[in-house]
Design an enzyme around this catalytic site. Structure first.
Site, PDB file in Angstrom:
ATOM      1  N   GLU A 127       0.819  -1.208   0.000  1.00 26.28           N
ATOM      2  CA  GLU A 127       0.000   0.000   0.000  1.00 26.28           C
ATOM      3  C   GLU A 127       0.861   1.270   0.000  1.00 26.28           C
ATOM      4  O   GLU A 127       0.595   2.197  -0.735  1.00 26.28           O
ATOM      5  CB  GLU A 127      -0.905  -0.049   1.252  1.00 26.28           C
ATOM      6  CG  GLU A 127      -1.785   1.153   1.458  1.00 26.28           C
ATOM      7  CD  GLU A 127      -3.033   1.120   0.591  1.00 26.28           C
ATOM      8  OE1 GLU A 127      -3.258   0.101  -0.088  1.00 26.28           O
ATOM      9  OE2 GLU A 127      -3.763   2.117   0.593  1.00 26.28           O
ATOM     10  N   ASP A 128       1.876   1.282   0.845  1.00 28.94           N
ATOM     11  CA  ASP A 128       2.571   2.546   1.112  1.00 28.94           C
ATOM     12  C   ASP A 128       3.992   2.669   0.563  1.00 28.94           C
ATOM     13  O   ASP A 128       4.618   3.706   0.737  1.00 28.94           O
ATOM     14  CB  ASP A 128       2.642   2.778   2.637  1.00 28.94           C
ATOM     15  CG  ASP A 128       1.257   3.028   3.222  1.00 28.94           C
ATOM     16  OD1 ASP A 128       0.357   3.381   2.443  1.00 28.94           O
ATOM     17  OD2 ASP A 128       1.090   2.859   4.438  1.00 28.94           O
TER      18      ASP A 128
END
Ligand code: MN
Length: 713
Positions: free
Chosen positions: A76-77
């Site tokens: 996700e990051d």
């Protein structure tokens, strides 16, 4: 900030001998890709995955879960790719991390409360490995613990989502400590005033309650000592949020909530639980209907305990829970407790049997021996009968399992269903009969010229879609019969030198409509199309022609057709059309159990033939109409059979009595004997269905001298 060495220590203690190398590697990888990222709190980002991993280590989960927790935000990051995770950490870790990422990508406007239940279910259903949900819960728990660093608006949104979605999921899985922590933190942010009020009131009565706790604990502990039962007695405070919801739902003042404190007695065996319960009830008077035996009847999420409320030493009600250590462990960590046993221990068969819910989960996984295997095989399948899909706007819709885009279209709106011509699922065109899966984004394609198809009835799953399609077909069938009826009337009227169209608006026609019991001329014309009324009957009414002679019928024909005419719909249902004249093809004499087809005949309703009938095959396909046997009818249908036999005295009588013994009527009988004394007898018998016919044939074959029996086409 928790350190990786703390996590590894906990894991080593809980999993002696396990290979913890994967946790080390996950930590190093996570530290590298998150490097330079900072949380709102100012801490390095890595602190978050570490805390989440720490929560799971405390829950005694396996090394794979803890490694996945360390990596849960990397896709996700950061720039990390799922493929890379798979290459380094293996399929299992990659699968869990992808699952967490997938759930994180879903954003819900949880203010739409009525959808919360669907969202929760979808959430659970989308995670095919329960560890995905456990990581997600731990992730949310840590985010809630650090919620103060967010801005007001964001804080409120996260807290509301936690209350609507995450806390109920924790409860569903039986992980009550997470549930109450999530609820209480959300409560603090969502309703700060109410939270503070309750906090203060609890604090005010605290000295007195502490005294009560001491007294009650003392009495119970003494009793346990006398009975020589080892056990622990705990006094605990009800959670603020639970007090709040109780006050709200039962409309109580704070003073009226009697179970602010409750007691828990933890023992070793089940029999001790019931034994101690007996003593408690002798010490203090139990309150009727407040006793619950969750040992005998565990909750679906595996929770077990005895609950009772008694009138305590000071005359106040006190709530007491009695359970074993094992049950206490399950009550605290719910489903997680089931594989958090130390390595080498088996999932206890007895425990599995007690927990019906778990048993359902592992239904297809016979003979699971070790927790690891159990873990790998447990898939979240809590709601096997539902799928949850999205509209293109992101609204969640719940459908029964097996539902298709057509069901979805009708769920949106009847008109959308009726005009549906195609569907896109996740952006790609799919056949309308394709089953939808949880998480699918469904877009219905409509066209003004679109309309339902009879075929849809074979795959739709919802009652709404089914009834709307049927309704449409019925209306369409009516329109078809109006145009057919009009065509027939025009022709018949022309033959009589009359102009049907000109006569439609006359007085005579209006009175004919009334005479035949219809409201409108269209209804009358439609009934001609259906074959209930002939154009000639109308002509007789409106032009007062003399009656025509009936065509000649044999006695049997008359008998059969008079039976038929009395109950036109008997035995056969024409799909989508009620109340229509049905005749049976004399050529093939269909009987329930035979495959059948209907044909719309001019002025004679629908004729039903066996699908294999030669005459039926020659008829034009546009007059063909789907019919099926009405299962509830038990009328008798004529069918012709031939019996071949050597002649003997009393043979015919034997055959006739055999037929009537089998509850069939004989409509007609005919016998031919040739010079070799071979007899061919023909019977038309009334049977209920093909099974009945087979029974009769079997019985006749048993009669002496009978050589063969067959149905005549
Ligand atoms: Mn996270």
């Amino acid at each position: 900030m928790i350190r990786i060495s703390d996590i590894i220590d906990t894991m080593a203690e809980n999993n002696p001998g396990a290979d913890l190398d994967i946790i080390d590697r996950a930590y190093i990888y996570s530290a590298r890709v998150h490097d330079g990222q900072v949380r709102l709190s100012g801490e390095p980002y890595l602190s978050h995955p570490l805390e989440v991993a720490g929560i799971l280590a405390d829950m005694r989960l396996d090394p794979v879960s803890v490694a996945a927790a360390l990596l849960h935000d990397v896709i996700e990051d950061t720039h990390a790719e799922a493929d890379e995770i798979r290459a380094i950490f293996g399929q299992e870790v990659a699968h869990i991390v992808s699952g967490v990422t997938k759930l994180t990508a879903l954003t819900f406007d949880s203010s739409r409360k009525r959808e919360a239940e669907s969202i929760r279910k979808m959430f659970l259903a989308m995670a095919d490995d329960i560890r995905v949900i456990l990581i997600k819960l731990a992730d949310r728990l840590h985010n809630m613990r650090t919620l103060q660093f967010h801005k007001e608006g964001k804080r409120h949104k996260i807290a509301q989502e936690t209350l609507d979605i995450y806390a109920p999921i924790a409860a569903r899985l039986g992980i009550y400590w997470i549930k109450s922590e999530l609820e209480n933190t959300a409560f603090l942010y969502l309703m700060p005033e109410e939270h503070q009020q309750i906090q203060q009131q609890v604090a005010k009565g605290r000295p007195e309650r502490e005294k009560t706790i001491e007294t009650v604990r003392g009495i119970i502990t003494k009793k346990l000592d006398e009975m020589k039962i080892p056990g622990e007695v705990l006094g605990r405070y009800k959670q603020n949020y639970s007090i709040y919801t109780k006050m709200l739902s039962q409309n109580l003042a704070f003073e009226d909530v009697y179970d602010i404190i409750a007691f828990r007695i933890i023992l070793q065996t089940i029999s001790q639980c019931y034994e101690v319960l007996g003593h408690i009830h002798t010490l203090w008077k139990p309150i009727d209907r407040k006793f619950k035996d969750y040992i005998g009847r565990p909750k679906p999420n595996m929770y077990q305990s005895l609950h009772t409320t008694v009138v305590g030493p000071s005359g106040d009600r006190i709530e007491i829970q009695i359970r074993s250590e094992e049950m206490d462990k399950v009550a605290k960590s719910g489903i997680a407790a089931h594989w958090s046993y130390k390595e080498g221990k088996h999932v206890d068969d007895r425990v599995s049997r007690t927990y019906a819910w778990i048993q359902d989960l592992v239904e297809n996984q016979a003979n699971i021996r070790d927790p690891q295997e159990f873990l790998e095989n447990v898939r979240i399948d809590l709601f096997p009968d539902e799928v949850h899909v999205f509209t293109p706007n992101g609204d969640v819709k719940t459908l029964p399992k097996g539902a298709t885009s057509v069901d979805f279209a009708y769920l949106i709106h009847s008109e959308v269903g009726n005009l549906c011509t195609g569907a896109k699922v996740n952006g790609r065109l799919v056949p309308l009969h394709k089953e939808l899966k949880t998480g699918d984004i469904v877009e219905v394609i409509t066209a003004k010229s679109g309309h339902p198809s009879k075929d849809w009835l074979s795959f739709v799953k919802t009652v709404k879609a089914r009834s709307r399609i049927r309704q449409w077909i019925k209306i369409e069938a009516k329109e078809r019969s109006i145009s057919l009826g009009r065509e027939m009337c025009e022709k018949a009227f022309r033959k009589e030198k009359l102009n049907f169209l000109a006569m439609v608006k006359t007085e005579e026609m209006a009175s004919a409509v009334k005479h035949f019991g219809f409201r409108t001329i269209d209804d009358l014309i439609a009934s001609v199309g259906y074959g209930k009324i002939t154009p000639l009957q109308i002509i007789r009414r409106v032009a007062a022609k003399p009656e025509e002679e009936e065509p000649h019928f044999s006695f049997l024909d008359k008998l059969i057709s008079s039976v038929r005419k009395k109950k036109p719909k008997a035995g056969v249902v024409v799909k989508g059309v009620d109340d229509i004249l049905i005749r049976f093809g004399k050529c093939c004499q269909p009987v329930p159990g035979d495959e059948i087809t209907g044909y719309i005949t001019r002025g004679a309703g629908v004729t039903v033939h066996r699908s294999s009938c030669v005459n039926a095959l020659q008829m034009t396909p546009e007059r063909q109409i789907d019919v099926e046997w009405n299962q509830e009818m038990s009328e008798k249908y004529p069918v012709k059979i031939q019996v071949t036999s050597y002649d003997r005295v009393g043979l015919l009588a034997d055959i006739v009595s055999s037929i009537s013994k089998n509850n069939a009527n004989i409509f007609s009988a005919k016998t031919d004997t040739d010079e070799n004394k071979m007899v061919a007898s023909y019977f038309t018998v009334g049977v209920v269905d093909t099974g009945h016919l087979r029974r009769i044939v079997r019985e006749i074959r048993k009669i002496r001298n009978v050589q063969g029996v067959r149905r005549i086409e």
